[in-house]
Structure formats: C-alpha cells, structure tokens
Design an enzyme around this catalytic site. Structure first.
Site, PDB file in Angstrom:
ATOM      1  N   ALA A  79      52.809  42.736  68.133  1.00 38.10           N
ATOM      2  CA  ALA A  79      53.383  41.797  69.085  1.00 38.10           C
ATOM      3  C   ALA A  79      52.776  42.120  70.446  1.00 38.10           C
ATOM      4  O   ALA A  79      53.047  43.161  71.018  1.00 38.10           O
ATOM      5  CB  ALA A  79      54.900  41.948  69.124  1.00 38.10           C
ATOM      6  N   CYS A  80      51.949  41.236  70.959  1.00 41.50           N
ATOM      7  CA  CYS A  80      51.237  41.495  72.206  1.00 41.50           C
ATOM      8  C   CYS A  80      51.945  40.818  73.376  1.00 41.50           C
ATOM      9  O   CYS A  80      52.269  39.641  73.310  1.00 41.50           O
ATOM     10  CB  CYS A  80      49.805  40.983  72.118  1.00 41.50           C
ATOM     11  SG  CYS A  80      48.807  41.852  70.896  1.00 41.50           S
TER      12      CYS A  80
END
Length: 402
Positions: A344-345
C-alpha cells in the site's frame, strides 16, 4: 500490454458488452405499466433469475446495488438497526448494551472501514479475529469463541483479494448456527464473495449465510452488483431497507433501476453458471505454469505467499528476494505487463501490505510482493513473456543497487 490483474477488475465479456448495448434501447421506466416499461421490468426479472441460479438462490433473494462497497455497508447498518430495534422493544433491554460485530483482519476496506468508524464513534463493540499463524487461515473455532450474547453480525470474506486464500466460510456458518441455537438469539452471517464468484463454486445455501455480496466487475460484468438476502419474504422484518423512496427492488433499495447494467450483470452470471469449470481450468493452468516458470527463473530467489491447497485458481502472490527489489520498483520498470504490488503506497512512502503482514508474511518478503492474477484467456505465451521481463527487471534493479 499483457494484463494480469484480474483480481482488481476484469474487462467486459463480449456477450456481456453486447447485452448492455442492446439493453440501452430499452429506455422505459421499469416501474411504468406501458409496454416500454414492462419490457425493462422483464429484462430485470430475467437478470435476477440468472444471478440466483449462479449462487443457488431464489430470485426474490437478489437485490441490485451499485457494487460491493454499497452492499457491504448495507449489511453492517441493517444488522445494527436490527439489534437496536430489538433493544428498544425489550429483547436487549439495557441501554448500555451495544451491538457486537465480529470480522477478520484480512477483510476488504469496505468492511473494516465502516466497522472501525462505528467502533470509534462508540456505536458498536468490534472483535477482529486474526489469521492463525500455523494454518495461515481463519479458524472457525476462533470465530465461535468470539461470539457473545450481544453478537449481531459476523462478516468473513469468501476469498482474499491479495493472497487468494479461500476462507472456511461454510464451516464458520455451521459454527455460528450452533452458537445461535445455544444463545437463542439471531446472529447475521455475511460473506463478501467478490473475489470468489467466477473462480470457484458459490452456493449461498450451502454456505449458511444470511447475506452474500456480489460484484460484477470481478467476473467480466459491469461495475454494479447485488446483495443476496436470505429468505427475503419470510424474514422481511429482520432487515432494514437501504434507500427509501419509490419502493423499487421490492422496497429494499428505492431508485429507478439501471436496466442496461443489470442486464449485463445477469448475462455475466449466466456465463459463470454455464462455463465455470472451463474458466477455472484455464486460470489454474496458467497460474500453475506461472509458478513453475518463476521457480525455474529465480530458484530459491522467489517465495510464494499463498497456499495452493486453499487458494483461488487464478492468484499467485510472490516475492522476488533481494535488496532494492520492492514490488513497486519492479512495476515502475515494467513495460509489457500489468499486475499489482502487495504494497500500500502512500505518496513517497511504501510499506508492506497490512493484509500480507496479517497473513504472517515476513515484512521483508511482503515488501517485495507482486500479485499476478490470471484470467479466462490468459495464455502460457503471455506468462513466458512476463517472466522473461521480470528476469530483465531484476538484473536492471540489481545493477542499480551495485
């Protein structure tokens, strides 16, 4: 560009696309009595029948929605309304008692998001059951132990979108029914089947669920969905309508129906009902071929973050080991294929996926994760091309680090 992100979304099947285009000419309001309206109503009824056949449900147990997020939120709020209405008439005659909800740590954000919000508000008690470290799955016994006298809803996804893990929903359903009888109270059981439909058999009756979420764009349908509600007519007083207004969808979700998209959803479900075994086989063959070619190309330098015996037939979550080989860096260099990272960026900070960590994947491994999900038409030639490019990308990234 080779597309290998079918767990994220699927293209429209050509038959689905044609059915939507044809239905665009059916402009009548389905609530109207004149011929154009009756034609639209008949098309919607046929779509409802097809979806029911796909999951072994009655036509009247299928309510059309905008998609999975809406369906999941509806289940949560309806269940809480039921508990509070029972409390108001004396079934739970204690103002301090809050409805208790149980879910898992690997659910979609459309389950965990609203539940955590309601917990922060002080509206519910919430128990989040973790993945067992040994089996890397949810244990039905852990769900059963968490049930209390004020438990009103248990929500467990049928299959996880990142690892492809198929959760033991049927066994959990049996455990819930047993507890329900012991406690003498209603406990709603919901499963989000977004990732399961179109990949494995889904039988709402066999699963012992009260609610089941259906999402069209995960099985080559349009971006709408439906909610299965068990015994709609005989237990109507148990459920709260989602939207009030003109009384469409038998009073459960008011608003003029989107006829073309509903028709498309019905055709997508019909194709699964007829062809599931064929679809499954191609997904499984290409996923297994991918695993074989990755092992040949990278040897001990690749780790597979899924258990094949309890996994969707199309999902391969893996990590290429090494410094500088984070999943997002690999995809930044990819030119010939599309897939997803397990990360999850957020802006310039990339952290390992919380879902993978909750499946007890080592953080260093989780940070390098890629998820490839194959489709109905994925070929072994495409797999060969993707693996060859991954070998080139790894070499390039290793050169950058040296």
């Amino acid at each position: 560009m080779i597309y290998l992100d079918y767990n994220a979304t699927t293209p429209l099947d050509p038959e689905v696309e044609k059915s939507i285009k044809d239905a665009l000419s059916v402009w009548g309001n389905p609530s109207s009595k004149y011929p154009a309206g009756c034609t639209a109503k008949a098309l919607i009824a046929e779509a409802r029948k097809r979806i029911g056949q796909c999951i072994n449900a009655l036509e009247e147990e299928i309510i059309f929605t905008s998609g999975g997020t809406e369906s999941n939120n509806w289940v949560i709020h309806s269940s809480i309304d039921y508990f509070n209405s029972c409390k108001a008439v004396g079934d739970n005659n204690n103002c301090n008692i809050k409805p208790h909800v149980i879910t898992t740590s690997v659910e979609h954000d459309s389950i965990l998001g609203p539940l955590n919000y309601l917990k922060r508000k002080g509206d519910i008690e919430l128990t989040i059951v973790n993945i067992d470290e040994q089996t890397r799955n949810i244990l039905p016994s852990d769900i059963a132990v968490a049930i209390k006298s004020n438990t009103v809803l248990i929500s467990v996804m049928m299959a996880n979108n990142e690892t492809g893990t198929v959760l033991p929903v049927q066994e959990i359903g049996k455990a819930i029914k047993k507890k329900e009888q012991e406690l003498g109270c209603k406990i709603f059981f919901h499963t989000d089947a977004a990732q399961a439909i179109g990949k494995i058999a889904v039988d709402a009756k066999q699963l012992n669920v009260d609610f089941l979420t259906i999402v069209g764009h995960k099985f080559y349908g349009p971006r709408n969905g439906a909610l299965y509600i068990k015994h709609l007519e005989s237990e109507k007083n148990l459920y709260t309508p989602l939207l009030l207004g003109g009384g469409q969808e038998n009073g459960w979700r008011s608003g003029t129906e989107n006829t073309p998209m509903i028709v498309g959803l019905g055709v997508a479900a019909q194709l699964i009902h007829k062809n599931l075994e064929k679809y499954q086989q191609n997904m499984l063959d290409t996923r297994n071929y991918l695993k074989l070619k990755l092992a040949e190309a990278f040897g001990k330098g690749v780790v597979f973050n899924y258990l094949p015996e309890v996994c969707l037939p199309n999902t391969c979550n893996f990590s290429i080991l090494g410094d500088g080989l984070e999943g997002y860096k690999i995809l930044e260099k990819a030119k010939g294929f599309c897939c997803s990272t397990g990360s999850a960026c957020h802006s310039d900070k990339c952290e390992p996926s919380k879902i993978l960590l909750n499946f007890h994947i080592n953080p260093a491994v989780a940070g390098n994760a890629l998820r490839i999900s194959t489709g109905r038409t994925t070929s072994k030639k495409e797999i060969d091309d993707v693996v060859a490019e991954l070998v080139e990308i790894r070499q390039s990234l290793c050169n950058d680090c040296s």
